[in-house]
Design an enzyme around this catalytic site. Structure first.
Site, PDB file in Angstrom:
ATOM      1  N   GLU A  50       0.825  -1.217   0.000  1.00 31.07           N
ATOM      2  CA  GLU A  50       0.000   0.000   0.000  1.00 31.07           C
ATOM      3  C   GLU A  50       0.855   1.262   0.000  1.00 31.07           C
ATOM      4  OE1 GLU A  50      -0.190  -2.411   2.283  1.00 31.07           O
ATOM      5  OE2 GLU A  50      -2.212  -3.249   2.330  1.00 31.07           O
ATOM      6  N   LYS A  86       3.500   1.426   2.609  1.00 29.65           N
ATOM      7  CA  LYS A  86       3.871   1.537   4.033  1.00 29.65           C
ATOM      8  C   LYS A  86       5.291   2.071   4.195  1.00 29.65           C
ATOM      9  CE  LYS A  86       3.096  -2.861   4.436  1.00 29.65           C
ATOM     10  NZ  LYS A  86       2.496  -3.183   3.136  1.00 29.65           N
ATOM     11  N   HIS A 108       9.568  -3.099   0.998  1.00 26.27           N
ATOM     12  CA  HIS A 108       9.129  -1.735   1.303  1.00 26.27           C
ATOM     13  C   HIS A 108      10.035  -0.745   0.584  1.00 26.27           C
ATOM     14  CE1 HIS A 108       7.106  -3.248   5.270  1.00 26.27           C
ATOM     15  NE2 HIS A 108       6.602  -3.786   4.182  1.00 26.27           N
ATOM     16  N   ALA A 122       7.676  -5.733  -5.101  1.00 26.90           N
ATOM     17  CA  ALA A 122       9.001  -5.240  -4.728  1.00 26.90           C
ATOM     18  C   ALA A 122       9.908  -6.376  -4.259  1.00 26.90           C
ATOM     19  CB  ALA A 122       8.873  -4.177  -3.641  1.00 26.90           C
ATOM     20  N   THR A 132       1.125  11.559  -3.115  1.00 24.65           N
ATOM     21  CA  THR A 132       0.903  11.916  -4.521  1.00 24.65           C
ATOM     22  C   THR A 132       2.105  11.593  -5.417  1.00 24.65           C
ATOM     23  OG1 THR A 132       1.667  14.144  -4.009  1.00 24.65           O
ATOM     24  CG2 THR A 132      -0.714  13.778  -3.933  1.00 24.65           C
TER      25      THR A 132
HETATM   26  P1  GDP Z   1       4.849  -1.350   0.882  1.00 24.82           P
HETATM   27  O1  GDP Z   1       5.132  -2.820   0.783  1.00 24.82           O
HETATM   28  O2  GDP Z   1       3.518  -1.082   1.508  1.00 24.82           O
HETATM   29  O3  GDP Z   1       5.944  -0.581   1.538  1.00 24.82           O
HETATM   30  O4  GDP Z   1       4.733  -0.822  -0.621  1.00 24.82           O
HETATM   31  P2  GDP Z   1       5.738  -1.176  -1.838  1.00 24.82           P
HETATM   32  O5  GDP Z   1       6.988  -0.423  -1.664  1.00 24.82           O
HETATM   33  O6  GDP Z   1       5.820  -2.648  -2.030  1.00 24.82           O
HETATM   34  O7  GDP Z   1       4.885  -0.651  -3.059  1.00 24.82           O
HETATM   35  C1  GDP Z   1       4.473   0.669  -3.175  1.00 24.82           C
HETATM   36  C2  GDP Z   1       5.033   1.234  -4.494  1.00 24.82           C
HETATM   37  O8  GDP Z   1       4.370   2.448  -4.789  1.00 24.82           O
HETATM   38  C3  GDP Z   1       6.501   1.586  -4.415  1.00 24.82           C
HETATM   39  O9  GDP Z   1       7.071   1.395  -5.680  1.00 24.82           O
HETATM   40  C4  GDP Z   1       6.492   3.054  -4.044  1.00 24.82           C
HETATM   41  O10 GDP Z   1       7.665   3.749  -4.478  1.00 24.82           O
HETATM   42  C5  GDP Z   1       5.283   3.541  -4.808  1.00 24.82           C
HETATM   43  N1  GDP Z   1       4.552   4.654  -4.216  1.00 24.82           N
HETATM   44  C6  GDP Z   1       4.299   4.917  -2.897  1.00 24.82           C
HETATM   45  N2  GDP Z   1       3.489   5.997  -2.772  1.00 24.82           N
HETATM   46  C7  GDP Z   1       3.231   6.421  -4.031  1.00 24.82           C
HETATM   47  C8  GDP Z   1       2.422   7.477  -4.568  1.00 24.82           C
HETATM   48  O11 GDP Z   1       1.768   8.221  -3.856  1.00 24.82           O
HETATM   49  N3  GDP Z   1       2.386   7.586  -5.933  1.00 24.82           N
HETATM   50  C9  GDP Z   1       3.067   6.758  -6.759  1.00 24.82           C
HETATM   51  N4  GDP Z   1       2.964   6.951  -8.058  1.00 24.82           N
HETATM   52  N5  GDP Z   1       3.844   5.761  -6.286  1.00 24.82           N
HETATM   53  C10 GDP Z   1       3.905   5.581  -4.940  1.00 24.82           C
HETATM   54  P1  IMO Z   2       4.661  -5.945   1.946  1.00 25.26           P
HETATM   55  O1  IMO Z   2       5.135  -5.819   3.361  1.00 25.26           O
HETATM   56  C1  IMO Z   2       2.172  -8.143  -0.894  1.00 25.26           C
HETATM   57  C2  IMO Z   2       1.590 -12.412  -0.127  1.00 25.26           C
HETATM   58  C3  IMO Z   2       2.160 -13.378  -1.145  1.00 25.26           C
HETATM   59  C4  IMO Z   2       1.155 -14.512  -1.031  1.00 25.26           C
HETATM   60  C5  IMO Z   2       0.849 -14.542   0.454  1.00 25.26           C
HETATM   61  C6  IMO Z   2       1.647 -15.558   1.260  1.00 25.26           C
HETATM   62  O2  IMO Z   2       5.647  -5.545   0.922  1.00 25.26           O
HETATM   63  O3  IMO Z   2       3.321  -5.321   1.778  1.00 25.26           O
HETATM   64  P2  IMO Z   2       4.178 -15.654   2.087  1.00 25.26           P
HETATM   65  O4  IMO Z   2       5.461 -15.651   1.312  1.00 25.26           O
HETATM   66  O5  IMO Z   2       4.047 -14.552   3.074  1.00 25.26           O
HETATM   67  O6  IMO Z   2       3.884 -16.997   2.693  1.00 25.26           O
HETATM   68  O7  IMO Z   2       3.034 -15.435   0.955  1.00 25.26           O
HETATM   69  O8  IMO Z   2       1.138 -13.243   0.946  1.00 25.26           O
HETATM   70  N1  IMO Z   2       2.563 -11.442   0.443  1.00 25.26           N
HETATM   71  C7  IMO Z   2       2.601 -10.154   0.117  1.00 25.26           C
HETATM   72  N2  IMO Z   2       1.904  -9.458  -0.802  1.00 25.26           N
HETATM   73  N3  IMO Z   2       3.061  -7.509  -0.102  1.00 25.26           N
HETATM   74  C8  IMO Z   2       3.749  -8.168   0.854  1.00 25.26           C
HETATM   75  O9  IMO Z   2       4.519  -7.553   1.755  1.00 25.26           O
HETATM   76  C9  IMO Z   2       3.567  -9.570   0.959  1.00 25.26           C
HETATM   77  N4  IMO Z   2       4.093 -10.525   1.749  1.00 25.26           N
HETATM   78  C10 IMO Z   2       3.458 -11.658   1.434  1.00 25.26           C
HETATM   79  O10 IMO Z   2       2.173 -12.808  -2.428  1.00 25.26           O
HETATM   80  O11 IMO Z   2      -0.022 -14.171  -1.697  1.00 25.26           O
HETATM   81 MG    MG Z   3       5.700  -4.222  -0.647  1.00 29.32          MG
END
Ligand code: GDP
Ligand code: IMO
Ligand code: MG
Length: 419
Positions: free
Chosen positions: A15, A17, A42, A301, A404
């Site tokens: 999301e 985070k 992340h 990621a 944003t």
């Molecule tokens: P997390 O696992 O919740 O920390 O999220 P991830 O890092 O896996 O995925 C979020 C993705 O969205 C990353 O590539 C961030 O750089 C990107 N991101 C975060 N906030 C924004 C935003 O407001 N706009 C855009 N375009 N990208 C964002």
């Molecule tokens: P962050 O912290 C998105 C998903 C996997 C799978 C399920 C179980 O970046 O948001 P696992 O390896 O944990 O046993 O997989 O959970 N999954 C995630 N999806 N973001 C993550 O972490 C995830 N960590 C696990 O894709 O569906």
């Molecule tokens: Mg992530």
């Protein structure tokens, strides 16, 4: 008074985070992971430079901060040190401000082999689509009370005996049930013990340290991994991860009791994504889905897998708000919706008990103007504000942040809990 602030993903992970943890760390003294493992990915973007973290808390780029890995996190030492080495190579100083609980369960090579073998053996429609990091099998060993923990590394003889027993058991399953190669005991033993001296200086009684920080009125930030709908109890079981990803996990995952939490921020994408298998009621399969995927760069990621995309699900969010006692929301990736003619919100389900219920949508006009990089509410087009206001009124929770863009500073801050 110091404040204990929590960051939780409201849907299926990713999301945004990491970005928000990095931003809020500006005012924090310590950042704590309390569940999950290196299945997390992340992403932080600071002055154009992208950093992806898996196990190390997302506050690490702020030099003043202590980063803490609590007992609820399953740790692969090889992956932890790989991440440390990679970050150190970019000039980030880590070892003297990263603390790791002695109670963290170890992820060992047989956990990874079991995770992969299981996914390979089951029929396609039963695959969970795990990250293949050994997370599930490591938590299984923990609750089965046969797992090895970081503390065990410091008594070599005991570690060896225990590892041999447990590997006999898992290798039997790998060979006889999954028809796959067993994992070499001597190699696993040598590799594990090889990390003992490196990890020892970081090993800390995290409960005492967090108590000390709380009493010294420090600001502590708790970083959730995954999302609430991947929670082992409250998520879309069995298509979930193997930990509790909701706010209740903080007490068990690092020893800070529930009454000490001051504010819980739910991180919600302006639309919804999911990576891996399982129900996703608002999933789209049309040109809007490909637009969101492309504009939002929706690729995992951790594993690089494409993320499934769909509309915002307010109906589920309301339940998630209750499960986590969310104090305020952060809506991320608003900019990804900029070009759409209309945007839809799922406000209810037709058939609530179905495995994948049918959404009832409310359609709102799009704004077709750039919100990218907006830093104040008044920079947002009227229809973008109306979309956010509708989410607020439907959820009955304030939106305190709007993101944003991926950059740390591409954020509208309406109410910072540390102020
Ligand atoms: P997390 O696992 O919740 O920390 O999220 P991830 O890092 O896996 O995925 C979020 C993705 O969205 C990353 O590539 C961030 O750089 C990107 N991101 C975060 N906030 C924004 C935003 O407001 N706009 C855009 N375009 N990208 C964002
Ligand atoms: P962050 O912290 C998105 C998903 C996997 C799978 C399920 C179980 O970046 O948001 P696992 O390896 O944990 O046993 O997989 O959970 N999954 C995630 N999806 N973001 C993550 O972490 C995830 N960590 C696990 O894709 O569906
Ligand atoms: Mg992530």
């Amino acid at each position: 008074m110091g404040k204990n602030v929590v960051i939780i993903g409201t849907h299926w992970g990713d999301e945004g985070k990491g970005k928000m943890v990095d931003l809020l760390t500006e005012k924090a003294d310590a950042v704590v992971r309390f569940q999950g493992g290196h299945n997390a990915g992340h992403t932080l973007v600071v002055a154009g430079k992208k950093t992806v973290l898996h196990l190390i808390p997302s506050g690490i780029l702020h030099e003043q901060v202590t980063c803490i890995i609590g007992n609820g996190v399953v740790v692969s030492l090889s992956d932890l040190f790989k991440e440390i080495d990679e970050l150190e190579a970019t000039g980030v100083n880590i070892r003297d401000r990263l603390l790791v609980s002695q109670g963290c369960p170890l992820i060992l090579p047989h956990h990874i082999a079991l995770d992969k073998a299981r996914e390979k053996k089951v029929r396609n429609n039963q695959k969970i689509g795990t990250t293949g990091r050994g997370i599930g099998p490591a938590y299984e060993d923990k609750v089965a009370r046969r797992g090895l923990r970081i503390a065990d590394l410091f008594d070599e003889q005991k570690f060896k005996t225990h590892l041999e027993e447990i590997m006999d058991y898992h290798n039997f399953v790998l060979e006889k049930f999954f028809n796959t190669k067993k994992i070499d005991f001597n190699e696993t033993l040598a590799a594990s013990l090889g990390y003992a001296d490196q990890v020892k200086p970081m090993v800390t009684d995290v409960v005492s340290e967090l108590t000390r920080l709380r009493k010294s009125e420090a600001n502590i930030l708790f970083e959730g991994a995954q999302g609430s709908l991947l929670d082992i109890d409250h998520g879309t079981y069995p298509y979930v991860t193997s930990s509790n990803t909701t706010a209740g996990a903080i007490a068990s995952g690092c020893g800070v009791g529930p009454m000490y939490l001051d504010y819980i921020l739910g991180i919600t994408k302006a639309y919804t994504t999911r990576v891996g298998s399982g129900p996703f009621p608002t999933e789209l399969f049309d040109s809007t889905a490909s637009h969101l995927s492309k504009k939002g760069d929706e690729f995992g990621a951790t594993t690089g897998r494409p993320r499934r995309c769909g509309w915002f699900d307010v109906h589920t969010l309301k339940r998630v708000i209750s499960i986590n006692s969310i104090s305020g929301l952060c809506i991320t990736k608003l900019d990804v919706l900029d070009e759409l003619d209309t945007v839809s919100l799922c406000v209810n389900y037709e058939d609530k008990d179905a495995d994948c219920p049918t959404p009832i949508y409310e359609e709102l006009p799009g704004w077709q103007e750039s919100t990218s990089g907006a830093k104040s509410l008044k920079e947002l087009p009227k229809n973008a504000r109306a979309y956010l206001e509708r989410i607020e009124s439907a959820c009955e929770v304030n939106i305190d942040f709007i993101s944003t863009g991926p950059e740390r500073l591409d954020t509208i801050v309406l109410n910072n809990p540390y102020d």
